[in-house]
Design a protein around this motif. Sequence first.
Motif, PDB file in Angstrom:
ATOM      1  N   TRP A   1       0.522  -0.915  -0.266  1.00 15.64           N
ATOM      2  CA  TRP A   1      -0.064  -0.386   0.327  1.00 15.64           C
ATOM      3  C   TRP A   1       0.561   1.444   0.388  1.00 15.64           C
ATOM      4  O   TRP A   1       1.651   1.373   1.086  1.00 15.64           O
ATOM      5  CB  TRP A   1      -1.082   0.180   1.808  1.00 15.64           C
ATOM      6  N   PRO A   2       0.527   1.961  -0.810  1.00 16.74           N
ATOM      7  CA  PRO A   2       1.476   3.621  -1.395  1.00 16.74           C
ATOM      8  C   PRO A   2       1.402   4.334  -0.257  1.00 16.74           C
ATOM      9  O   PRO A   2       2.146   5.304   0.285  1.00 16.74           O
ATOM     10  CB  PRO A   2       1.745   3.617  -2.512  1.00 16.74           C
ATOM     11  N   ASP A   3      -0.243   4.315   0.654  1.00 18.52           N
ATOM     12  CA  ASP A   3       0.168   6.110   1.280  1.00 18.52           C
ATOM     13  C   ASP A   3      -1.516   5.413   2.328  1.00 18.52           C
ATOM     14  O   ASP A   3      -2.139   5.248   1.673  1.00 18.52           O
ATOM     15  CB  ASP A   3      -0.359   7.303  -0.024  1.00 18.52           C
ATOM     16  N   LEU A   4      -1.170   5.238   3.283  1.00 21.52           N
ATOM     17  CA  LEU A   4      -2.183   5.485   3.727  1.00 21.52           C
ATOM     18  C   LEU A   4      -3.588   6.468   4.119  1.00 21.52           C
ATOM     19  O   LEU A   4      -4.431   6.158   4.300  1.00 21.52           O
ATOM     20  CB  LEU A   4      -1.707   5.739   5.412  1.00 21.52           C
ATOM     21  N   ARG A   5      -3.072   7.705   3.479  1.00 21.50           N
ATOM     22  CA  ARG A   5      -3.899   8.525   3.151  1.00 21.50           C
ATOM     23  C   ARG A   5      -5.165   8.035   2.387  1.00 21.50           C
ATOM     24  O   ARG A   5      -5.781   9.363   1.856  1.00 21.50           O
ATOM     25  CB  ARG A   5      -3.114   9.737   3.441  1.00 21.50           C
ATOM     26  N   TRP A   6      -4.205   7.028   1.315  1.00 20.50           N
ATOM     27  CA  TRP A   6      -5.488   7.021  -0.124  1.00 20.50           C
ATOM     28  C   TRP A   6      -5.894   6.401  -0.024  1.00 20.50           C
ATOM     29  O   TRP A   6      -6.515   5.606   1.394  1.00 20.50           O
ATOM     30  CB  TRP A   6      -4.656   6.202  -0.760  1.00 20.50           C
ATOM     31  N   GLY A   7      -7.103   6.545  -0.994  1.00 21.25           N
ATOM     32  CA  GLY A   7      -8.592   4.821  -0.279  1.00 21.25           C
ATOM     33  C   GLY A   7      -8.564   4.254  -1.068  1.00 21.25           C
ATOM     34  O   GLY A   7      -7.376   4.848  -2.883  1.00 21.25           O
ATOM     35  N   LEU A   8      -9.202   3.363  -1.695  1.00 18.92           N
ATOM     36  CA  LEU A   8      -9.386   2.444  -2.809  1.00 18.92           C
ATOM     37  C   LEU A   8     -10.295   2.047  -3.863  1.00 18.92           C
ATOM     38  O   LEU A   8     -11.584   2.164  -3.161  1.00 18.92           O
ATOM     39  CB  LEU A   8      -9.123   0.837  -2.251  1.00 18.92           C
ATOM     40  N   ALA A   9     -10.367   2.985  -4.756  1.00 13.79           N
ATOM     41  CA  ALA A   9     -12.069   2.821  -6.003  1.00 13.79           C
ATOM     42  C   ALA A   9     -11.438   1.895  -6.790  1.00 13.79           C
ATOM     43  O   ALA A   9     -11.437   1.128  -7.383  1.00 13.79           O
ATOM     44  CB  ALA A   9     -11.644   3.718  -6.544  1.00 13.79           C
TER      45      ALA A   9
END
Length: 295
Positions: free
Chosen positions: A95-103
């Motif tokens: 996972w590249p960045d914990l602030r990102w989400g998954l669409a």
Amino acid sequence: MSDHQPVTPFEERLWAAHQDGQEALCLSLLRDADLALPITAAAAAGTEAPAWATVSDSERTWLLAYTSVEAMRLATGGVATHCRVISLVELAAGWPDLRWGLAINPGLTAFLLLESGTVARLAVPTLAQDLLLDPASGVPAVQKLLSPVDVNDLLTGGEPRISGYCHHALDVSHIATPAVLAQALGQPDMLTADGSLNILRWRPAGLDLYRTPYGGTDEESRAAVAGWVIEEPPFVGMGLVPNVDHVIREYKVYGVGLPHGAEIWELTSRGTEHRRAIYHGDLRRWLLIGTRAAR
């Protein structure tokens, strides 16, 4: 939105659950799913490194994933033609960045948005949740690397208690080389002078004491994954050892007592395992095995 006809039994179940508004069922179906992540033709050919395909809105950056190659091609209007197929737990490991989400499936009817904390909890359930999901599997073994000093402290320190991180033994059962195992766990300093490893292995009692380390390297990343722990880099925060090449579940404990039958093993540089000691809970002491003590 584009109309995509499910092409796999998984997609059929997901589409039906989404149509019925069964969000919990949708999430449970994703737990064991393989997802298609778009990559460029050059990345598919191996002439450039794969990059994360993302979109951004006012809320956050979203990593793009699709439930099939057909879904990806239709949703992108044929722009995305190549992909890498990855499981949810493999995705969590890198996972590249914990602030990102998954669409998942943007542009299609069965479109889902997941925050990083949801991805982590689907991909890496707690030990107690694992047992609920598959009661027949039984309580798994966990293990922890020991330094020679740690071994001595366990053997001579009275009733043994463990703090810190341990990992799921099954996830590393295929690794038979001490240096490779130590590297996979990010603990190369645990190798002994002769290139072996000391391993403490046991089946835990009180599974809720073995907490999956959701968190981050600062308050912002901890909050992004709705976690509880902050650690120094290269901590991942998704419940996995920080190694994108290996999927190894880990757990954090505080002063947990070792159960009867806990064992100390030596993995030698030749790739062979020797049991060196076993803990006898009734006698409250370690029984040494063989002609030489664990070292």
